[in-house]
Design an enzyme around this catalytic site. Sequence first.
Site, PDB file in Angstrom:
ATOM      1  N   CYS B  50      57.638  36.417  -4.738  1.00  0.00           N
ATOM      2  CA  CYS B  50      58.912  36.185  -4.248  1.00  0.00           C
ATOM      3  C   CYS B  50      58.984  35.504  -2.790  1.00  0.00           C
ATOM      4  O   CYS B  50      59.798  34.713  -2.291  1.00  0.00           O
ATOM      5  CB  CYS B  50      59.916  37.233  -4.232  1.00  0.00           C
ATOM      6  N   HIS B  94      42.983  32.754   5.704  1.00  0.00           N
ATOM      7  CA  HIS B  94      44.164  32.805   5.166  1.00  0.00           C
ATOM      8  C   HIS B  94      44.471  33.641   4.157  1.00  0.00           C
ATOM      9  O   HIS B  94      45.478  34.833   3.904  1.00  0.00           O
ATOM     10  CB  HIS B  94      45.022  31.587   4.965  1.00  0.00           C
ATOM     11  N   GLN B 115      49.654  41.720  -6.168  1.00  0.00           N
ATOM     12  CA  GLN B 115      50.010  40.437  -6.761  1.00  0.00           C
ATOM     13  C   GLN B 115      48.807  39.525  -6.646  1.00  0.00           C
ATOM     14  O   GLN B 115      48.866  38.571  -7.611  1.00  0.00           O
ATOM     15  CB  GLN B 115      51.153  39.854  -5.932  1.00  0.00           C
ATOM     16  N   GLY B 184      79.973  62.087  -0.589  1.00  0.00           N
ATOM     17  CA  GLY B 184      80.537  60.847  -0.174  1.00  0.00           C
ATOM     18  C   GLY B 184      79.753  59.776  -0.921  1.00  0.00           C
ATOM     19  O   GLY B 184      78.784  59.565  -0.411  1.00  0.00           O
TER      20      GLY B 184
END
Lengths: 260, 346
Positions: B50, B94, B115, B184
């Site tokens: 993503c 990288h 991934q 709540g």
Amino acid sequence: MERIALLLATICYLFSFGHTLFALGAGRFQPGRFNFIAMAMGALAQGWYLSMRGAAEHACPIGNLSEILIFLSWSIALIYLVIGPAYRLSLMGAFTAPLVLLLQIVALLLPGETRHGFFRPNPWVEAHAALSIVAYGAYGLACVAGLMFLVQEGQIKSRRPAPIFHHLPPISILSEAITRLVWIGFLLLSLSFAAGFLARLLVSGGKFWFSLLIWLIYAVIIVGSKKGLLSGRRLAIATAAAFALALILLPVIEKLSAHA
Amino acid sequence: MNILCAGLNHRMAHIDVRERFAVRETEMGEMLRRLRQIEGVTGAVMLSTCNRVELYASSLCPLRALEGFQMILADRAGFEAPLYHHDTPRAVRHLFRVASGLDSMVIGETEILGQVKKAYAVAAEAGSATRPLHKLFQHAFRVAKSVRTETQITSGPTSIGSVAVELAGKIFGSLEDRRVMILGAGEISERTARSLQSRGVRSVIVSNRTYDRAAALAAEIGGMALHFDHWEKGFADIDILISSTNAPHMILTPEKLEPLLKLRRGAPLFVIDLAVPRDADPSINEMDGVFLYDIDSLEQIASQTLDVRRQEVDRCESLIEQHVGGFLSWMRSIHGPEATPFVKKA
């Protein structure tokens, strides 16, 4: 050779403790293998020393306070080596190393005059003494787990936990470990008492009453914990305090045993 | 032989752009086949998450490989987007940074390693990973492991939900069979409860002043609704209390908790107070077995974690640099000095 074995054990525990201090100082809290291996090597060297002493005396090598402390420190290290990985109690080695090192150093500083033939001819006396010390070992490790509990609980309560928080085990696991170790110690001490009765040791006198006091304190801790009267924090404080008292009384009991 | 890395990530492209370039798992085989058809490309691994779409290729001519990759992506998305591109050794550095989580949106997150592993496995299965790429990715996994174990880059939680989960874990150990009560039915309570559920919490009780809202949330998260007037009745059995009511006064005070705690037989209680104004009196944190965290303390831990991670970046970079050196030595020993240096198209 005996001296070499003792020195080796001390160096191993010293390495384990030093490595822990260095790692904590550098902000690294990974429960490293180094610590575990150093503890294992230390226990191995102590085992070597105790086996040599045992062979020389033809009896369990707990003939004086120095040997008793070495046997105790060995018991704590051995129980840690079994319990630590089984419970995934990371950093337990870091907390155990200073205790075993302290006991080892005190043992080295004490005079080692063995009372030859102390246990002969009755093996029940030997079993009584050895079981008591292994029970003390379990209590020692319960104390270590208790201290870890208090540190971790303090971290959580502070709401600003330091990096060590991420590496200490959950307090529920520590609480469970304390309870089991106290049970183990209690059962071993009870067996030791049974062996004492079989050996027809005196059921009176200072040594008996001091030993009974320790047994009763741990019995109260077990009942309190079982009935839900002791929270995790109180259980941790109680086990740490009980072991401190047991350690203080150990030389007294040993002295009284010598005169029994 | 050169290693080329080209792509776009969350820093240079908005999600609207990234989603157009993203490659689904089912399309990956075809994409790798097209990439290998680019002139000079001997092998390719494509990473599509993503936050990033990246190509790692072994190529004799990185410039042609880049142009080909750009064309394929433009063809796919219907428009061209600027891509970053690196050749050896920057491409190696990288990938090592990506696998270690240093290039992620949340520094040090570990999901990216899974991934990267998946992308490599898909390429290897498709026969698209050449020897330098095999070596590169396997080295990257070692680097990520080493960075994770030798530094604190992955330590600690970084969101309110994950802080709550970590704290609960440090109190209770396993969260399975732990019971949660939500007081709540607010959105943030719901998110926190879901985080706890994702870690094994099974039983959730929802109590709200408006019962219908409690029932709706309970149905949504698979919990049980309880009338607000009766919340104290369920208190003895719960382990975690998430409170975010709109009450104008504190509803959890030492006076109120003391008799309730006696019913718990010393079991710890984790109170997460997400309400503003607060629902819990701060002094309940002093009570034996009670651990109180309000929204500020949770946020503080999350930001503290990110600070620690940022401080670790330099150590990670120097570890990575050592590994880049190691990988380049291997490459030189096999393929000689890097081939054509990457020349950016004028």
